[in-house]
Design a protein around this motif. Structure first.
Motif, PDB file in Angstrom:
ATOM      1  N   ALA A 183       0.799  -1.226   0.000  1.00 58.73           N
ATOM      2  CA  ALA A 183       0.000   0.000   0.000  1.00 58.73           C
ATOM      3  C   ALA A 183       0.833   1.278   0.000  1.00 58.73           C
ATOM      4  N   PHE A 184       2.066   1.203   0.479  1.00 59.02           N
ATOM      5  CA  PHE A 184       2.839   2.424   0.729  1.00 59.02           C
ATOM      6  C   PHE A 184       3.345   3.075  -0.560  1.00 59.02           C
ATOM      7  N   GLU A 185       3.291   4.423  -0.554  1.00 60.47           N
ATOM      8  CA  GLU A 185       3.896   5.211  -1.633  1.00 60.47           C
ATOM      9  C   GLU A 185       4.458   6.503  -1.047  1.00 60.47           C
ATOM     10  N   LEU A 186       5.690   6.817  -1.387  1.00 61.18           N
ATOM     11  CA  LEU A 186       6.307   8.082  -1.012  1.00 61.18           C
ATOM     12  C   LEU A 186       6.069   9.074  -2.145  1.00 61.18           C
ATOM     13  N   LYS A 187       5.405  10.170  -1.831  1.00 55.58           N
ATOM     14  CA  LYS A 187       5.066  11.168  -2.849  1.00 55.58           C
ATOM     15  C   LYS A 187       5.897  12.420  -2.609  1.00 55.58           C
ATOM     16  N   LEU A 188       6.715  12.789  -3.590  1.00 55.06           N
ATOM     17  CA  LEU A 188       7.583  13.954  -3.482  1.00 55.06           C
ATOM     18  C   LEU A 188       7.132  15.012  -4.487  1.00 55.06           C
ATOM     19  N   ILE A 189       6.829  16.198  -3.974  1.00 52.83           N
ATOM     20  CA  ILE A 189       6.375  17.291  -4.833  1.00 52.83           C
ATOM     21  C   ILE A 189       7.220  18.517  -4.518  1.00 52.83           C
ATOM     22  N   GLY A 190       7.968  18.993  -5.497  1.00 52.06           N
ATOM     23  CA  GLY A 190       8.878  20.114  -5.289  1.00 52.06           C
ATOM     24  C   GLY A 190      10.266  19.738  -5.763  1.00 52.06           C
ATOM     25  N   LYS A 191      11.213  20.660  -5.603  1.00 51.88           N
ATOM     26  CA  LYS A 191      12.592  20.387  -5.996  1.00 51.88           C
ATOM     27  C   LYS A 191      13.242  19.469  -4.970  1.00 51.88           C
ATOM     28  N   ILE A 192      13.807  18.370  -5.441  1.00 53.99           N
ATOM     29  CA  ILE A 192      14.410  17.365  -4.562  1.00 53.99           C
ATOM     30  C   ILE A 192      15.913  17.314  -4.844  1.00 53.99           C
TER      31      ILE A 192
ATOM     32  N   GLY B 115       8.100  16.475  -9.028  1.00 52.96           N
ATOM     33  CA  GLY B 115       8.738  17.747  -9.335  1.00 52.96           C
ATOM     34  C   GLY B 115       7.948  18.942  -8.830  1.00 52.96           C
ATOM     35  N   TYR B 116       8.379  20.128  -9.275  1.00 46.50           N
ATOM     36  CA  TYR B 116       7.763  21.370  -8.805  1.00 46.50           C
ATOM     37  C   TYR B 116       6.390  21.566  -9.448  1.00 46.50           C
ATOM     38  N   VAL B 117       5.421  21.987  -8.640  1.00 44.10           N
ATOM     39  CA  VAL B 117       4.087  22.336  -9.132  1.00 44.10           C
ATOM     40  C   VAL B 117       3.712  23.703  -8.575  1.00 44.10           C
ATOM     41  N   ASP B 118       2.717  24.356  -9.154  1.00 43.33           N
ATOM     42  CA  ASP B 118       2.302  25.665  -8.640  1.00 43.33           C
ATOM     43  C   ASP B 118       1.586  25.492  -7.299  1.00 43.33           C
ATOM     44  N   ASN B 119       1.354  26.606  -6.619  1.00 44.79           N
ATOM     45  CA  ASN B 119       0.826  26.565  -5.264  1.00 44.79           C
ATOM     46  C   ASN B 119      -0.551  25.922  -5.196  1.00 44.79           C
ATOM     47  N   GLU B 120      -1.386  26.209  -6.168  1.00 45.84           N
ATOM     48  CA  GLU B 120      -2.740  25.636  -6.154  1.00 45.84           C
ATOM     49  C   GLU B 120      -2.700  24.115  -6.246  1.00 45.84           C
ATOM     50  N   GLU B 121      -1.843  23.592  -7.124  1.00 45.27           N
ATOM     51  CA  GLU B 121      -1.733  22.140  -7.251  1.00 45.27           C
ATOM     52  C   GLU B 121      -1.104  21.538  -5.994  1.00 45.27           C
ATOM     53  N   ALA B 122      -0.164  22.262  -5.384  1.00 41.71           N
ATOM     54  CA  ALA B 122       0.431  21.786  -4.134  1.00 41.71           C
ATOM     55  C   ALA B 122      -0.640  21.644  -3.051  1.00 41.71           C
TER      56      ALA B 122
ATOM     57  N   LYS C 174       5.218  25.643   5.106  1.00 44.08           N
ATOM     58  CA  LYS C 174       4.274  24.615   4.671  1.00 44.08           C
ATOM     59  C   LYS C 174       3.488  24.006   5.820  1.00 44.08           C
ATOM     60  N   LEU C 175       4.007  24.134   7.057  1.00 45.99           N
ATOM     61  CA  LEU C 175       3.297  23.572   8.201  1.00 45.99           C
ATOM     62  C   LEU C 175       1.857  24.075   8.256  1.00 45.99           C
ATOM     63  N   PHE C 176       1.663  25.357   8.022  1.00 47.77           N
ATOM     64  CA  PHE C 176       0.337  25.943   8.194  1.00 47.77           C
ATOM     65  C   PHE C 176      -0.621  25.503   7.092  1.00 47.77           C
ATOM     66  N   GLU C 177      -0.098  25.339   5.887  1.00 47.12           N
ATOM     67  CA  GLU C 177      -0.942  24.816   4.812  1.00 47.12           C
ATOM     68  C   GLU C 177      -1.217  23.327   5.027  1.00 47.12           C
ATOM     69  N   TYR C 178      -0.245  22.614   5.585  1.00 52.93           N
ATOM     70  CA  TYR C 178      -0.483  21.232   5.994  1.00 52.93           C
ATOM     71  C   TYR C 178      -1.634  21.175   7.001  1.00 52.93           C
TER      72      TYR C 178
END
Length: 436
Positions: A286-295, A316-323, A350-354
């Motif tokens: 079931a597990f998946e690591l999802k990385l969004i942004g510059k790594i 990869g990098y996405v705009d704020n709305e997609e994030a 990002k904590l606050f949007e989280y």
């Protein structure tokens, strides 16, 4: 007929402004959005031609056409460095500093030049022309009695310092991050002379500004040892996002959203996940690591070392709305800060949007981190130290069992205190003289 109340005008000096993407732009973009609701008219001064490492053109839609934007051309050394050194220079300008063992001689040279020839930062060449331009503007607009500078880059504060020396005006200096105690200073290969110059400039700003604003208790405590000027704590926050109903990922996704820097590489987490996948067939399926942004490359190399690339979705990098959409779709959100005493004061934006996404958070960082306290107080997740592999495994298993039983959710408390409009109200009280 009642006369309409005239709005108080403030001049806000920013480096990061749309179309810039990333966390640096959000704080004052949102303050500017809500200040008119409190009878304050913001006038924003930003660079023209800035070399932003991240671009998000959608954020330009959040800038009201009624806001006055002043622009002054900026010439940045990163543009020249990119021509000479290619993508490597651009990557480092976005904060992706390679670990020492992986630095090439060109990396070391670029870091030395950045640290010792551009003090306090690579935007220092914008300071004098900005002072001249804004001093003239303020002469022509005497109704503006307050200026606000926000850094980093801390060159912006030097513009405020220059204006304060030239005219009688209230100056508020906003520090989104500390100055001389921020972790990456140790990576800039500063000479003794460069260190002393940073400290001298920091002291002059802290003791000359009329009011200081910081984002964390630890930074406030540090600055109180350096100045007697009033210091207010105003954290970052979240804005209401009307995205509609977003279905959760079918997989048990652990998502990190935002830039993932080399020094934030949590080997303890990768080891815990690797062991859980080896020992628990259901977890592995079931597990998946999802990385969004510059790594960073170091993160990807470590994931390969622990054989986790096969369960990693690197988008990869996405705009704020997609994030924001991806935050709401993820099963668990990953928050990681560098394991160092120097980062205790850092509260990732990002904590606050989280928190607003209302998905459980796994937070990993140094002991006594300021953001640990917020996670705990708002009941949005659980914290673990880099030394606590067993605890990390236990948290992941607990979340996984809740996921299996369709019970993985959070019961947050007190999130309203971190709404952008509520924080703007706090800012207004500081501008009106309540500096604590």
């Amino acid at each position: 007929m009642e006369k309409k109340k005239e709005k108080k005008k403030v001049l806000i000096l920013c480096y990061y402004w749309p179309p810039a993407g990333g966390p640096g732009v959000q704080r004052w973009l949102k303050f500017v959005k809500y200040l008119p609701d409190f009878d304050i008219e913001p006038i924003v001064y930003v660079p023209d031609g800035a070399n932003y490492p991240l671009i998000d053109t959608k954020l330009e839609q959040e800038v009201s056409p009624e806001v006055t934007i002043l622009r002054k051309t900026i010439k940045e050394p990163y543009s020249l460095a990119k021509k000479l050194m290619g993508q490597r220079a651009q990557t480092m300008s976005s904060g992706m500093i390679p670990q020492v063992r992986n630095q090439t001689k060109w990396d070391k040279l670029l870091l030395w030049i950045r640290g010792n020839m551009f003090i306090p930062d690579a935007r220092v060449g914008w300071v004098k022309p900005s002072i001249d331009y804004l001093n003239t503007y303020l002469e022509q607009h005497p109704e503006i009695e307050t200026i606000i500078t926000t850094g980093p880059p801390h060159s912006i504060h030097l513009i405020g310092l220059g204006l304060k020396k030239k005219r009688k005006i209230k100056w508020v200096a906003d520090f989104r991050d500390p100055w001389t105690t921020i972790g990456y200073h140790k990576e800039l290969k500063l000479s003794h002379k460069a260190k002393e110059k940073h400290l001298a400039l920091e002291k002059e700003v802290l003791t000359t500004a009329d009011q200081l604003i910081v984002t964390s208790k630890t930074t406030s405590k540090e600055f109180r040892t350096k100045t007697a000027k009033p210091i207010a704590i105003i954290t970052n926050g979240y804005d209401v996002a009307h995205l509609g109903k977003i279905p959760l990922d079918e997989k048990f996704t652990l998502a990190h959203i935002g830039s993932f820097l080399s020094n934030r590489n949590p080997r303890v987490l990768w080891k815990a996940i690797s062991e859980l996948r080896r020992e628990n067939k259901a977890f592995k399926a079931a597990f998946e690591l999802k990385l969004i942004g510059k790594i960073s490359d170091e993160i990807l190399h470590t994931l390969a070392e622990f054989k986790l690339l096969e369960c990693t979705d690197n988008r990869g990098y996405v705009d704020n709305e997609e994030a924001l959409r991806q935050m709401r779709a993820s099963q668990v959100l990953l928050l990681v800060e560098i394991d160092s005493d120097d980062t205790k004061a850092i509260i990732p934006g990002k904590l606050f949007e989280y928190m607003a996404a209302e998905r459980p958070i796994l937070a990993i960082g140094p002991e006594e981190s300021d953001f640990f306290e917020i996670v705990q107080q708002t009941n949005v997740g659980r914290n673990a130290l880099y030394s606590e592999k067993d605890k990390i495994s236990e948290i992941l298993l607990q979340y996984f069992e809740q996921y299996q039983n369709n019970q993985l959710r959070v019961h947050a408390m007190g999130l309203q205190y971190f709404g952008r409009k509520r924080l703007t109200e706090r800012l207004v009280s500081v501008l009106n003289g309540d500096g604590k």
